[in-house]
Design a protein around this motif. Structure first.
Motif, PDB file in Angstrom:
ATOM      1  N   UNK B   9      -3.693  -3.164   6.272  1.00 34.38           N
ATOM      2  CA  UNK B   9      -2.245  -3.003   6.331  1.00 34.38           C
ATOM      3  C   UNK B   9      -1.534  -3.987   5.411  1.00 34.38           C
ATOM      4  N   UNK B  35       1.065   7.441  -2.472  1.00 35.82           N
ATOM      5  CA  UNK B  35       2.386   7.119  -2.995  1.00 35.82           C
ATOM      6  C   UNK B  35       2.555   5.603  -3.022  1.00 35.82           C
ATOM      7  N   UNK B  37       5.863   2.871  -2.809  1.00 36.62           N
ATOM      8  CA  UNK B  37       7.287   2.784  -2.491  1.00 36.62           C
ATOM      9  C   UNK B  37       7.840   1.484  -3.043  1.00 36.62           C
ATOM     10  N   UNK B  43       9.729   7.053  -3.071  1.00 37.22           N
ATOM     11  CA  UNK B  43       8.275   7.149  -3.135  1.00 37.22           C
ATOM     12  C   UNK B  43       7.882   7.902  -4.400  1.00 37.22           C
ATOM     13  N   UNK B  88       4.413  -1.266  -1.749  1.00 37.56           N
ATOM     14  CA  UNK B  88       4.039  -0.717  -0.456  1.00 37.56           C
ATOM     15  C   UNK B  88       3.420   0.658  -0.716  1.00 37.56           C
ATOM     16  N   UNK B  90       1.482   4.222   0.527  1.00 32.51           N
ATOM     17  CA  UNK B  90       1.317   5.168   1.614  1.00 32.51           C
ATOM     18  C   UNK B  90       0.338   6.266   1.228  1.00 32.51           C
ATOM     19  N   UNK B 107       0.525   4.414   7.986  1.00 30.24           N
ATOM     20  CA  UNK B 107       1.474   3.345   8.302  1.00 30.24           C
ATOM     21  C   UNK B 107       1.827   2.461   7.121  1.00 30.24           C
TER      22      UNK B 107
END
Lengths: 109, 114
Positions: B9, B35, B37, B43, B88, B90, B107
């Motif tokens: 994470x 993706x 972000x 995204x 970030x 995903x 998440x």
């Protein structure tokens, strides 16, 4: 190419206020339109969708109508709660998913 | 419970040190994607996969690799990470690429490259 433009934030509201987030799109085909929501520390989850013109998507008190004539899919909620604080993304899918930049909404008690 | 899982994470690494972010889904979905972000950009798709052994570039594939050896897994590989890959990330899956299909997101993995 396809693109999505949504209103910039951040947006700060009081509880029970009316929320609207504008979203317009550019697409060459017949896309489906989505609103995704991202709560703090979580991934995106589908809030609502509409797959053809004049469809209205609704969920958890939120609504959005697919307007082909104005190429828009504005998100509305009549009475927001603190728990609605999140980042909201408008997206279109025309065999390729395109996202708007996201709008951060904070609802104060 | 139907879900998409990602690991780790959170990750802090240094420039040039190879890393892999894993992604797994338990919904028997054919379509998976990655993706990133970034603030103000929404995204952006890095890579996607229509099925096992079928992958293709998204909008920002430079500096990334993927593989799809099993239907449920779709790891993202950064062979030589650079600071501009701090973001970030995903992973998402869906039953297909058709416009009406809902994407299910993991998440997120927050990556910092020093």
């Amino acid at each position: 190419g396809n693109s999505v433009t949504q209103m910039e934030g951040p947006v700060t509201l009081s509880e029970e206020a009316f929320l609207t987030i504008n979203c317009t799109y550019t697409a060459t085909g017949y896309p489906s339109l989505f609103w995704y929501v991202q709560y703090p520390g979580e991934g995106l989850q589908l809030l609502l969708k509409a797959t053809k013109a004049d469809d209205k998507g609704s969920n958890k008190g939120f609504e959005a109508t697919y307007r082909k004539e104005t190429t828009s899919f504005h998100l509305e909620k009549g009475s927001v709660q603190v728990s609605d604080s999140a980042v909201y993304f408008c997206a279109l899918n025309d065999y390729k998913l395109s996202f708007g930049a996201g709008t951060t909404v904070t609802v104060r008690a | 419970e139907a879900q998409v899982t990602q690991n780790p994470r959170y990750l802090i690494t240094v420039t040039g040190k190879k890393l892999t972010v894993t992604c797994s889904q338990n919904m028997n979905h054919e379509y998976m994607s990655w993706y990133r972000q970034d603030p103000g950009l929404g995204l952006r798709q890095i890579y996607y996969s229509m099925n096992v052994e079928v992958t293709d570039k998204g909008d920002v594939p430079e500096g990334y690799k993927v593989s799809r050896k099993e239907k449920r897994n779709f790891p993202l590989i950064l062979e030589s990470p650079s600071p501009n890959q701090t973001s970030l990330y995903f992973c998402a899956s869906s039953s297909g690429r058709a416009p009406g299909n809902e994407q299910f997101f993991g998440p997120g993995t927050r990556l910092t490259v020093l």
